[in-house]
Motif scaffolding. Structure first.
Motif, PDB file in Angstrom:
ATOM      1  N   ARG A   1      50.238  59.498  41.878  1.00 38.62           N
ATOM      2  CA  ARG A   1      49.116  58.906  42.596  1.00 38.62           C
ATOM      3  C   ARG A   1      49.471  57.451  42.920  1.00 38.62           C
ATOM      4  O   ARG A   1      49.909  56.695  42.045  1.00 38.62           O
ATOM      5  CB  ARG A   1      47.856  58.959  41.745  1.00 38.62           C
ATOM      6  CG  ARG A   1      46.593  58.606  42.471  1.00 38.62           C
ATOM      7  CD  ARG A   1      45.371  58.834  41.595  1.00 38.62           C
ATOM      8  NE  ARG A   1      45.277  60.213  41.137  1.00 38.62           N
ATOM      9  CZ  ARG A   1      44.243  60.698  40.457  1.00 38.62           C
ATOM     10  NH1 ARG A   1      43.216  59.904  40.163  1.00 38.62           N
ATOM     11  NH2 ARG A   1      44.232  61.952  40.055  1.00 38.62           N
ATOM     12  N   LYS A   2      49.260  57.075  44.180  1.00 37.48           N
ATOM     13  CA  LYS A   2      49.636  55.729  44.615  1.00 37.48           C
ATOM     14  C   LYS A   2      48.509  55.055  45.374  1.00 37.48           C
ATOM     15  O   LYS A   2      47.702  55.718  46.034  1.00 37.48           O
ATOM     16  CB  LYS A   2      50.879  55.794  45.504  1.00 37.48           C
ATOM     17  CG  LYS A   2      52.140  56.224  44.760  1.00 37.48           C
ATOM     18  CD  LYS A   2      53.351  56.133  45.666  1.00 37.48           C
ATOM     19  CE  LYS A   2      54.624  56.478  44.900  1.00 37.48           C
ATOM     20  NZ  LYS A   2      55.834  56.379  45.778  1.00 37.48           N
ATOM     21  N   GLY A   3      48.490  53.739  45.270  1.00 39.84           N
ATOM     22  CA  GLY A   3      47.489  52.976  45.979  1.00 39.84           C
ATOM     23  C   GLY A   3      47.695  52.996  47.477  1.00 39.84           C
ATOM     24  O   GLY A   3      48.834  52.963  47.953  1.00 39.84           O
ATOM     25  N   VAL A   4      46.604  53.047  48.197  1.00 40.35           N
ATOM     26  CA  VAL A   4      46.635  53.052  49.661  1.00 40.35           C
ATOM     27  C   VAL A   4      46.063  51.753  50.195  1.00 40.35           C
ATOM     28  O   VAL A   4      46.728  51.002  50.911  1.00 40.35           O
ATOM     29  CB  VAL A   4      45.841  54.244  50.219  1.00 40.35           C
ATOM     30  CG1 VAL A   4      45.800  54.197  51.744  1.00 40.35           C
ATOM     31  CG2 VAL A   4      46.436  55.559  49.738  1.00 40.35           C
ATOM     32  N   ILE A   5      44.842  51.471  49.820  1.00 40.68           N
ATOM     33  CA  ILE A   5      44.149  50.304  50.358  1.00 40.68           C
ATOM     34  C   ILE A   5      43.006  49.957  49.421  1.00 40.68           C
ATOM     35  O   ILE A   5      42.494  50.822  48.700  1.00 40.68           O
ATOM     36  CB  ILE A   5      43.645  50.595  51.790  1.00 40.68           C
ATOM     37  CG1 ILE A   5      43.220  49.333  52.524  1.00 40.68           C
ATOM     38  CG2 ILE A   5      42.516  51.623  51.765  1.00 40.68           C
ATOM     39  CD1 ILE A   5      42.995  49.564  54.025  1.00 40.68           C
ATOM     40  N   CYS A   6      42.626  48.683  49.431  1.00 42.49           N
ATOM     41  CA  CYS A   6      41.598  48.236  48.493  1.00 42.49           C
ATOM     42  C   CYS A   6      40.679  47.232  49.177  1.00 42.49           C
ATOM     43  O   CYS A   6      41.116  46.469  50.054  1.00 42.49           O
ATOM     44  CB  CYS A   6      42.285  47.593  47.295  1.00 42.49           C
ATOM     45  SG  CYS A   6      41.174  46.865  46.078  1.00 42.49           S
TER      46      CYS A   6
ATOM     47  N   VAL B   1      40.634  42.723  52.125  1.00 43.83           N
ATOM     48  CA  VAL B   1      41.337  44.001  52.185  1.00 43.83           C
ATOM     49  C   VAL B   1      42.803  43.813  51.815  1.00 43.83           C
ATOM     50  O   VAL B   1      43.454  42.878  52.290  1.00 43.83           O
ATOM     51  CB  VAL B   1      41.229  44.614  53.594  1.00 43.83           C
ATOM     52  CG1 VAL B   1      42.030  45.911  53.667  1.00 43.83           C
ATOM     53  CG2 VAL B   1      39.779  44.864  53.957  1.00 43.83           C
ATOM     54  N   THR B   2      43.302  44.707  50.989  1.00 43.70           N
ATOM     55  CA  THR B   2      44.710  44.706  50.627  1.00 43.70           C
ATOM     56  C   THR B   2      45.293  46.090  50.872  1.00 43.70           C
ATOM     57  O   THR B   2      44.747  47.085  50.403  1.00 43.70           O
ATOM     58  CB  THR B   2      44.908  44.349  49.145  1.00 43.70           C
ATOM     59  OG1 THR B   2      44.298  43.090  48.864  1.00 43.70           O
ATOM     60  CG2 THR B   2      46.387  44.275  48.803  1.00 43.70           C
ATOM     61  N   ASN B   3      46.380  46.138  51.639  1.00 41.45           N
ATOM     62  CA  ASN B   3      47.080  47.394  51.882  1.00 41.45           C
ATOM     63  C   ASN B   3      48.194  47.561  50.861  1.00 41.45           C
ATOM     64  O   ASN B   3      48.948  46.623  50.601  1.00 41.45           O
ATOM     65  CB  ASN B   3      47.691  47.417  53.284  1.00 41.45           C
ATOM     66  CG  ASN B   3      46.648  47.492  54.376  1.00 41.45           C
ATOM     67  OD1 ASN B   3      45.515  47.866  54.135  1.00 41.45           O
ATOM     68  ND2 ASN B   3      47.037  47.112  55.575  1.00 41.45           N
ATOM     69  N   TYR B   4      48.319  48.760  50.318  1.00 46.79           N
ATOM     70  CA  TYR B   4      49.374  49.021  49.353  1.00 46.79           C
ATOM     71  C   TYR B   4      50.402  50.017  49.881  1.00 46.79           C
ATOM     72  O   TYR B   4      51.414  50.262  49.232  1.00 46.79           O
ATOM     73  CB  TYR B   4      48.786  49.532  48.035  1.00 46.79           C
ATOM     74  CG  TYR B   4      47.960  48.479  47.340  1.00 46.79           C
ATOM     75  CD1 TYR B   4      46.583  48.527  47.349  1.00 46.79           C
ATOM     76  CD2 TYR B   4      48.569  47.400  46.705  1.00 46.79           C
ATOM     77  CE1 TYR B   4      45.822  47.538  46.736  1.00 46.79           C
ATOM     78  CE2 TYR B   4      47.822  46.407  46.093  1.00 46.79           C
ATOM     79  CZ  TYR B   4      46.447  46.486  46.108  1.00 46.79           C
ATOM     80  OH  TYR B   4      45.706  45.502  45.509  1.00 46.79           O
ATOM     81  N   ALA B   5      50.116  50.587  51.037  1.00 43.47           N
ATOM     82  CA  ALA B   5      51.060  51.518  51.653  1.00 43.47           C
ATOM     83  C   ALA B   5      51.401  50.996  53.029  1.00 43.47           C
ATOM     84  O   ALA B   5      50.545  50.956  53.916  1.00 43.47           O
ATOM     85  CB  ALA B   5      50.438  52.912  51.730  1.00 43.47           C
TER      86      ALA B   5
ATOM     87  N   SER C   1      43.700  45.662  43.063  1.00 44.12           N
ATOM     88  CA  SER C   1      44.937  46.074  42.416  1.00 44.12           C
ATOM     89  C   SER C   1      45.329  47.438  42.938  1.00 44.12           C
ATOM     90  O   SER C   1      44.472  48.259  43.242  1.00 44.12           O
ATOM     91  CB  SER C   1      44.778  46.130  40.893  1.00 44.12           C
ATOM     92  OG  SER C   1      45.942  46.673  40.290  1.00 44.12           O
ATOM     93  N   GLY C   2      46.623  47.660  43.044  1.00 41.53           N
ATOM     94  CA  GLY C   2      47.138  48.967  43.433  1.00 41.53           C
ATOM     95  C   GLY C   2      47.587  49.786  42.241  1.00 41.53           C
ATOM     96  O   GLY C   2      48.183  50.851  42.414  1.00 41.53           O
TER      97      GLY C   2
END
Length: 123
Positions: A44-49, A56-60, A104-105
């Motif tokens: 499972r991986k972070g996408v966006i927060c 907004v923070t993008n993780y992908a 956080s991601g």
């Protein structure tokens, strides 16, 4: 305290979906909300927060320009708008929450999780 995702489904490449993350038992506006995804056989991986102050923070990196996140506090819901969907976006999508000011991601950072919603992109 519960989170419930909805809006997943089957879509062709290039299509769009809007996922919803509805909160119950707490006010989501006071929480940082993250979206994660898990493809078959993968972590499972972070996408966006979206943080409490709507940062907004993008993780992908692959979602840049295609996915957006926003909240509607009147509905106690956070949304993930996904456009120009690609085959590699196929996964179970989860939302998660933590009462904290920043994002956080990291999967282990969040306190509450939804059950997930399946997104399948076909050619």
């Amino acid at each position: 305290v519960q989170l419930g995702e909805s809006g997943g489904g089957l879509v062709h490449t290039g299509g769009s979906l809007r996922l919803s993350c509805a909160a119950s038992g707490f006010t989501s506006g006071y929480y940082t909300i993250g979206w994660f995804r898990q493809a078959p056989g993968k972590e499972r991986k972070g996408v966006i927060c979206l943080s409490v102050d709507d940062e907004v923070t993008n993780y992908a990196g692959s979602i840049k320009g295609r996915f957006t996140i926003f909240r509607d506090n009147t509905k106690n819901t956070v949304y993930l708008q996904m456009n120009s969907l690609k085959l590699e976006d196929t996964a179970v999508y989860y939302c998660a929450a933590r009462r904290y000011i920043s994002c956080s991601g990291d999967v282990s950072w969040y306190d509450y999780w939804g059950q997930g919603t399946q997104v399948t992109v076909s050619s």
